[in-house]
Scaffold this motif. Structure first.
Motif, PDB file in Angstrom:
ATOM      1  N   TRP A 177      72.543  39.629  42.092  1.00  0.00           N
ATOM      2  CA  TRP A 177      71.133  39.268  41.990  1.00  0.00           C
ATOM      3  C   TRP A 177      70.885  37.975  42.753  1.00  0.00           C
ATOM      4  O   TRP A 177      71.657  37.048  42.613  1.00  0.00           O
ATOM      5  CB  TRP A 177      70.751  39.057  40.524  1.00  0.00           C
ATOM      6  CG  TRP A 177      69.347  38.549  40.384  1.00  0.00           C
ATOM      7  CD1 TRP A 177      68.222  39.271  40.236  1.00  0.00           C
ATOM      8  CD2 TRP A 177      68.927  37.173  40.406  1.00  0.00           C
ATOM      9  NE1 TRP A 177      67.125  38.454  40.177  1.00  0.00           N
ATOM     10  CE2 TRP A 177      67.527  37.160  40.282  1.00  0.00           C
ATOM     11  CE3 TRP A 177      69.589  35.954  40.560  1.00  0.00           C
ATOM     12  CZ2 TRP A 177      66.798  35.971  40.277  1.00  0.00           C
ATOM     13  CZ3 TRP A 177      68.857  34.772  40.555  1.00  0.00           C
ATOM     14  CH2 TRP A 177      67.468  34.792  40.406  1.00  0.00           C
ATOM     15  N   GLN A 216      69.443  28.796  47.103  1.00  0.00           N
ATOM     16  CA  GLN A 216      69.159  29.996  46.323  1.00  0.00           C
ATOM     17  C   GLN A 216      70.409  30.330  45.504  1.00  0.00           C
ATOM     18  O   GLN A 216      71.508  30.414  46.052  1.00  0.00           O
ATOM     19  CB  GLN A 216      68.807  31.172  47.238  1.00  0.00           C
ATOM     20  CG  GLN A 216      68.717  32.515  46.550  1.00  0.00           C
ATOM     21  CD  GLN A 216      67.544  32.609  45.581  1.00  0.00           C
ATOM     22  OE1 GLN A 216      66.449  32.163  45.879  1.00  0.00           O
ATOM     23  NE2 GLN A 216      67.795  33.175  44.400  1.00  0.00           N
ATOM     24  N   ALA A 217      70.211  30.510  44.220  1.00  0.00           N
ATOM     25  CA  ALA A 217      71.343  30.865  43.344  1.00  0.00           C
ATOM     26  C   ALA A 217      71.525  32.376  43.344  1.00  0.00           C
ATOM     27  O   ALA A 217      70.568  33.123  43.131  1.00  0.00           O
ATOM     28  CB  ALA A 217      71.079  30.363  41.940  1.00  0.00           C
ATOM     29  N   TYR A 218      72.715  32.814  43.604  1.00  0.00           N
ATOM     30  CA  TYR A 218      73.066  34.236  43.512  1.00  0.00           C
ATOM     31  C   TYR A 218      73.986  34.424  42.305  1.00  0.00           C
ATOM     32  O   TYR A 218      74.894  33.620  42.088  1.00  0.00           O
ATOM     33  CB  TYR A 218      73.791  34.708  44.766  1.00  0.00           C
ATOM     34  CG  TYR A 218      72.876  34.867  45.956  1.00  0.00           C
ATOM     35  CD1 TYR A 218      72.234  36.073  46.204  1.00  0.00           C
ATOM     36  CD2 TYR A 218      72.635  33.814  46.826  1.00  0.00           C
ATOM     37  CE1 TYR A 218      71.376  36.232  47.279  1.00  0.00           C
ATOM     38  CE2 TYR A 218      71.788  33.955  47.903  1.00  0.00           C
ATOM     39  CZ  TYR A 218      71.160  35.163  48.127  1.00  0.00           C
ATOM     40  OH  TYR A 218      70.308  35.311  49.191  1.00  0.00           O
ATOM     41  N   THR A 219      73.725  35.466  41.568  1.00  0.00           N
ATOM     42  CA  THR A 219      74.572  35.771  40.422  1.00  0.00           C
ATOM     43  C   THR A 219      75.364  37.020  40.727  1.00  0.00           C
ATOM     44  O   THR A 219      74.790  38.062  41.062  1.00  0.00           O
ATOM     45  CB  THR A 219      73.712  36.000  39.166  1.00  0.00           C
ATOM     46  OG1 THR A 219      72.926  34.840  38.952  1.00  0.00           O
ATOM     47  CG2 THR A 219      74.576  36.250  37.955  1.00  0.00           C
ATOM     48  N   THR A 234      78.182  39.596  39.133  1.00  0.00           N
ATOM     49  CA  THR A 234      78.757  40.004  37.854  1.00  0.00           C
ATOM     50  C   THR A 234      79.883  40.999  38.106  1.00  0.00           C
ATOM     51  O   THR A 234      79.706  41.966  38.852  1.00  0.00           O
ATOM     52  CB  THR A 234      77.669  40.684  36.987  1.00  0.00           C
ATOM     53  OG1 THR A 234      76.547  39.810  36.900  1.00  0.00           O
ATOM     54  CG2 THR A 234      78.190  40.999  35.598  1.00  0.00           C
ATOM     55  N   ASN A 238      78.120  24.903  45.515  1.00  0.00           N
ATOM     56  CA  ASN A 238      78.972  24.802  44.327  1.00  0.00           C
ATOM     57  C   ASN A 238      80.098  23.795  44.584  1.00  0.00           C
ATOM     58  O   ASN A 238      80.590  23.672  45.709  1.00  0.00           O
ATOM     59  CB  ASN A 238      79.621  26.151  44.020  1.00  0.00           C
ATOM     60  CG  ASN A 238      78.596  27.232  43.774  1.00  0.00           C
ATOM     61  OD1 ASN A 238      77.785  27.509  44.637  1.00  0.00           O
ATOM     62  ND2 ASN A 238      78.632  27.830  42.604  1.00  0.00           N
ATOM     63  N   VAL A 277      80.716  36.319  34.994  1.00  0.00           N
ATOM     64  CA  VAL A 277      79.496  36.192  35.802  1.00  0.00           C
ATOM     65  C   VAL A 277      79.583  34.862  36.543  1.00  0.00           C
ATOM     66  O   VAL A 277      79.726  33.817  35.916  1.00  0.00           O
ATOM     67  CB  VAL A 277      78.228  36.205  34.917  1.00  0.00           C
ATOM     68  CG1 VAL A 277      76.977  36.031  35.767  1.00  0.00           C
ATOM     69  CG2 VAL A 277      78.150  37.494  34.121  1.00  0.00           C
ATOM     70  N   GLN A 293      77.992  32.162  39.440  1.00  0.00           N
ATOM     71  CA  GLN A 293      76.772  31.795  40.158  1.00  0.00           C
ATOM     72  C   GLN A 293      77.145  31.074  41.447  1.00  0.00           C
ATOM     73  O   GLN A 293      77.894  30.096  41.424  1.00  0.00           O
ATOM     74  CB  GLN A 293      75.872  30.907  39.303  1.00  0.00           C
ATOM     75  CG  GLN A 293      74.475  30.788  39.893  1.00  0.00           C
ATOM     76  CD  GLN A 293      73.542  29.988  39.018  1.00  0.00           C
ATOM     77  OE1 GLN A 293      73.781  28.821  38.757  1.00  0.00           O
ATOM     78  NE2 GLN A 293      72.470  30.612  38.556  1.00  0.00           N
ATOM     79  N   ILE A 343      75.666  29.109  44.672  1.00  0.00           N
ATOM     80  CA  ILE A 343      74.458  28.437  45.166  1.00  0.00           C
ATOM     81  C   ILE A 343      74.530  28.404  46.686  1.00  0.00           C
ATOM     82  O   ILE A 343      75.320  27.666  47.274  1.00  0.00           O
ATOM     83  CB  ILE A 343      74.356  26.985  44.625  1.00  0.00           C
ATOM     84  CG1 ILE A 343      74.606  26.930  43.119  1.00  0.00           C
ATOM     85  CG2 ILE A 343      73.012  26.381  45.008  1.00  0.00           C
ATOM     86  CD1 ILE A 343      73.553  27.590  42.294  1.00  0.00           C
ATOM     87  N   THR A 398      68.138  43.784  40.904  1.00  0.00           N
ATOM     88  CA  THR A 398      69.583  43.631  40.927  1.00  0.00           C
ATOM     89  C   THR A 398      70.177  44.841  41.634  1.00  0.00           C
ATOM     90  O   THR A 398      69.529  45.861  41.798  1.00  0.00           O
ATOM     91  CB  THR A 398      70.184  43.549  39.516  1.00  0.00           C
ATOM     92  OG1 THR A 398      69.777  44.710  38.801  1.00  0.00           O
ATOM     93  CG2 THR A 398      69.751  42.310  38.784  1.00  0.00           C
TER      94      THR A 398
END
Lengths: 353, 477
Positions: A53, A69-72, A74, A121, A137, A139, A141, B297
């Motif tokens: 995401w 922009q932060a990307y997550t 998982t 990060n 998960v 994150q 950046i 997502t």
């Protein structure tokens, strides 16, 4: 008082005691088996499962500025090693797909005057692998810095999270590497108003019997019973990606009217895209064919594509109108065949009599 | 205890006065005028209307409008500043001579994208209007017994243009269609049957304030009156238009309050003169735009297939179990039979445009420990063209190589022409699409099998051959 003596069977003082003990033992055993069954930790099948995401980022930015922009990401599968890189992409086809540079592409950002990507990060760096445990998960950046001398243009890149292929196992094997990517659409503009303009490349009908003429004089012949589905292709002739919006309006000589709203989807600079219609449920808006479904088409019609660029509102010109004539060919053919059949049957009957 | 005479007299006087006061409470004097009780006015929509203005001239055909964000509008009636109180997909009118439009997107505090370009050009400070209308449900309980009287509700109106259909900053606009008035209740001695309510625009002035008047006359003695409900407007008919903000300093969530009057009046014999009156308050609130964004997502999953499983119509050898990152053909690779093995790909996304999965290979299957013919070639099928994008039939083991095909398991992720019924194709160094959302849009668990096939020639030197296949899942832009 009933008393258990845990000795040989022969030593139970009473056969009833032995029977009772057997029942208890059986119940205990069943409970033990069921308990063990419930306590077993379910085995997780070996799977690569990555979630990302956001999968797309759209940015308009001035030279000399930077954004993060932060990307997550998982990991719902096995523990794995993740490697990151950014590759430029080009549109592939006219449906919003991408074509990455391929395995031999170099990472972007080597030129001093192009957008520079890095991770903000403390413990992660772009291009260096990191471990992602099962269920973890992370994150990331992403920092995008635009140099002062970066040319005003669009830059299209994909941030990729790669997993390594399986290990060599001493036999013939095809190893697989899974990658998940997030597209970045970057418009570098000094005034925030980049040139956005487009042109309708093609405006026609998907199903038609015949078309004559070209451009504005294009006229098609369709069957009254065929669904009316339009084909609309728009080219972005400007310097920045945009979303078109508007509608196709259809009018018949007999007063029939219809409108088909188009779905605003990105058209990248100097690329073309086949436009979809906009369908909507309570939950979502989704693409669908540019279809108009009146009960019965008959007579001459004119369709007009009235499309504009979302941000500037400037009209997208080109082949914006289409004339077509709907006649009931299939129905007529069916009726003729039926009449001929009836005549034939009638003649046969007359000959017999 | 000794009490002085004077003190005793004083206490006696106080006692007597108290008794008279108590008696007066037992027999109160009936008043000619009283307040109606339980008075309230509930609005079906208590959002303030929007009435702002354009910033700069706008040409005909423009679909992106810029709103004035200044606290000093060019026209003092246009008190809505910026786009904060607008909602997407609501009806809006830009200028008095344009048809209504729809708010497509609110891009910023001042920029709004419309669904269609404006028909007529507009000058700077032209009004931009999005009306909020409401059915008023006014309830009250009368206290007086009035035979064949009337109930009247007065709603504040503006002093100018109070029935033009555009919101006013100092009162409710009557709209261009008069709201219907109806009343219910009142008890058994009040009957509204056969008597229709009336609505009059800006008909009554009290002090300096003008009011729209809504009236229900009734028949009956009016004795023992019960609660009355008056409906002003109907959901599908004419309704009062809520005011726009009273000033440019309103912020989301802030209310403007207006005082309305509920009256109980005599009947026609006394010219409907007012008897009882109670004042109530209507709160109209500046819109609070609540946005909920479901973040898009993308999830991508690769998993292996069990030994002897059937993929793309072919049984996987009992000796081969694949994992998410290996397809170990092992000794199943022969010269006379196909070795078939599969993997499962799963994609889910709520991205509006859907997704795409591509595949490419690092190289042909290659053995690093052999010298002669160190590669198993990419599949050439048994018909042409057999390319990375065009599958062909491959049922004869006479045609050697390594290729793959696809099977749709859930959803329609694989193009029909790429499914296993249409044959196999080779991987290439350039990525080609293997899955996509069809129809384009969000998908929940598109599942496809990738089915690998290999057969080698009799001259293929023994050894461990390998390559790797890269799958890339991205959302479409």
């Amino acid at each position: 008082m009933t008393k258990f003596q845990f000795t040989n069977k022969s030593q139970f003082s009473n056969p009833k005691h032995f029977k009772l003990f057997s029942v208890w033992f059986l119940v205990f055993g069943i409970c033990l088996v069921f308990g063990a069954w419930f306590l077993v930790i379910p085995a997780k099948a070996q799977t690569l499962s990555l979630g990302l995401w956001p999968p797309i980022l759209e940015v308009i930015i001035m030279p000399g500025k930077s954004i993060t922009q932060a990307y997550t990401i998982t990991n719902s599968g096995e523990e794995t090693i993740i490697n990151t890189k950014i590759l430029p992409f080009e549109p592939s086809g006219e449906h919003g797909n991408i074509s990455l540079g391929g395995p031999t592409s170099t990472e972007v950002g080597p030129l001093q005057n192009e957008p520079q990507f890095s991770f903000d990060n403390a413990n992660l760096s772009l291009g260096k692998p990191f471990r992602l445990r099962s269920g973890e998960v992370a994150q990331v950046i992403l920092k995008i810095r635009i140099p002062e001398n970066c040319p005003e243009d669009d830059y299209y890149d994909t941030l990729l999270f790669n997993t390594p292929p399986g290990a060599k196992i001493g036999q013939s094997v095809s190893r697989q590497a899974g990658t998940i990517g997030a597209n970045i659409l970057l418009t570098v503009s000094k005034d925030g108003k980049p040139l956005k303009k487009g042109e309708i490349l093609e405006f026609g009908l998907q199903r038609r019997l015949l078309c004559i003429g070209k451009g504005v004089s294009l006229t098609c012949l369709i069957d009254s019973l065929d669904p009316l589905e339009f084909l609309l292709r728009v080219k972005n002739t400007g310097r920045a990606f945009f979303k078109p919006f508007g509608e196709i309006s259809v009018g018949g000589l007999l007063g029939q009217k219809g409108e088909i709203e188009i779905l605003p989807e990105n058209i990248l600079s100097q690329a073309s895209r086949q436009i979809n219609g906009q369908c909507q449920t309570e939950e979502k808006i989704y693409p669908c064919p540019l279809t108009w479904q009146p009960k019965f088409l008959f007579g001459p019609y004119q369709a007009r594509a009235e499309i504009k660029v979302a941000d500037s509102g400037s009209a997208i010109n080109g082949h914006t109108s289409l004339n077509f004539l709907a006649l009931p060919f299939k129905l007529s053919l069916t009726v003729i065949v039926a009449i001929l059949g009836l005549i034939l049957i009638k003649n046969r009957l007359r000959i017999r009599t | 205890m000794y009490l002085s005479k004077g003190l005793v007299k004083f206490l006696l006087v106080i006692f007597l006065l108290t008794q008279f006061w108590g008696l007066s409470l037992l027999f109160p004097k009936k008043l000619d005028s009283a307040n109606l009780t339980n008075v309230s006015d509930s609005l079906s929509n208590n959002r303030l209307s929007f009435r702002g203005e354009l910033s700069g001239a706008h040409a005909a055909g423009t679909a992106v409008i810029n709103l004035n964000t200044s606290s000093s509008p060019g026209d003092s009636r246009n008190t809505s500043t910026g786009s904060a109180a607008l909602m997407e997909n609501e009806t809006i009118q830009v200028g008095a001579n344009n048809p209504t439009n729809i708010v497509r997107t609110i891009e910023s505090a001042s920029r709004v994208v419309l669904s269609a370009g404006i028909t007529n050009a507009q000058s700077d400070d032209a009004m931009v209007v999005a009306t909020s209308s409401a059915v008023h449900t006014v309830t009250f309980t009368p206290v007086s017994t009035i035979a064949s009287g009337a109930f009247r509700v007065l709603i504040p109106s503006s002093t100018e243009a109070n029935n033009d259909g555009y919101p006013d900053k100092d009162g409710f606009d009557f709209s261009t269609t008069a709201p219907t008035v109806s009343c219910l209740g009142g008890g058994s001695n009040i009957s509204f049957t056969g008597v229709s309510g009336t609505a009059s625009t800006s008909a009554v002035q009290v002090s300096t304030t003008w009011y729209h008047s809504f009236e229900c006359r009734y028949n009956g003695t009016g004795a023992s009156p019960a609660a009355v409900t008056m409906y002003i407007g109907t959901p599908s008919g004419g309704k009062l238009i809520n005011p726009s903000p009273a000033s440019t300093t309103r912020f989301p969530g802030q209310a403007d309050s207006y005082t309305f009057r509920a009256r109980h009046a005599y009947g026609i014999a006394q010219s409907y003169a007012n008897v009882d009156e109670t004042l109530g308050t209507i709160g109209v609130v500046e819109a609070v735009r609540v946005t909920a964004t479901v973040s898009p997502t993308l999830t991508f999953q690769i998993s292996g297939r069990a030994a002897s499983s059937v993929n793309c119509g072919q049984s996987q050898p009992s000796t081969v179990t694949t994992t998410y990152n290996t397809v170990p053909f092992g000794t199943s690779v022969t010269t006379t039979a196909f070795a078939d093995a599969g993997q499962q790909l799963v994609v889910s996304t709520n991205a509006a445009g859907g997704y795409s999965v591509t595949a490419s290979e690092s190289a042909q299957l290659t053995a690093w420990n052999v010298t002669a013919t160190p590669t198993i070639p990419d599949a050439t099928c048994q018909a042409t063209p057999c390319t990375t994008t065009t599958p062909q039939t491959w049922t004869s083991t006479s045609y050697k190589g390594f290729g793959y095909t696809l099977e749709d398991v859930n959803g329609d992720a694989v193009e029909d022409t790429k499914e296993y019924a249409n044959g196999y194709r080779p991987f290439g160094l350039t990525a080609v699409q293997v899955m996509r959302a069809n129809p384009a849009g969000p998908v929940d668990s598109d599942i496809a099998y990738v089915c690998y096939r290999v057969v080698v020639s009799g001259t293929q030197q023994s050894g461990d051959y390998e390559n790797y296949v890269i799958y890339i899942a991205t959302a479409t832009f």
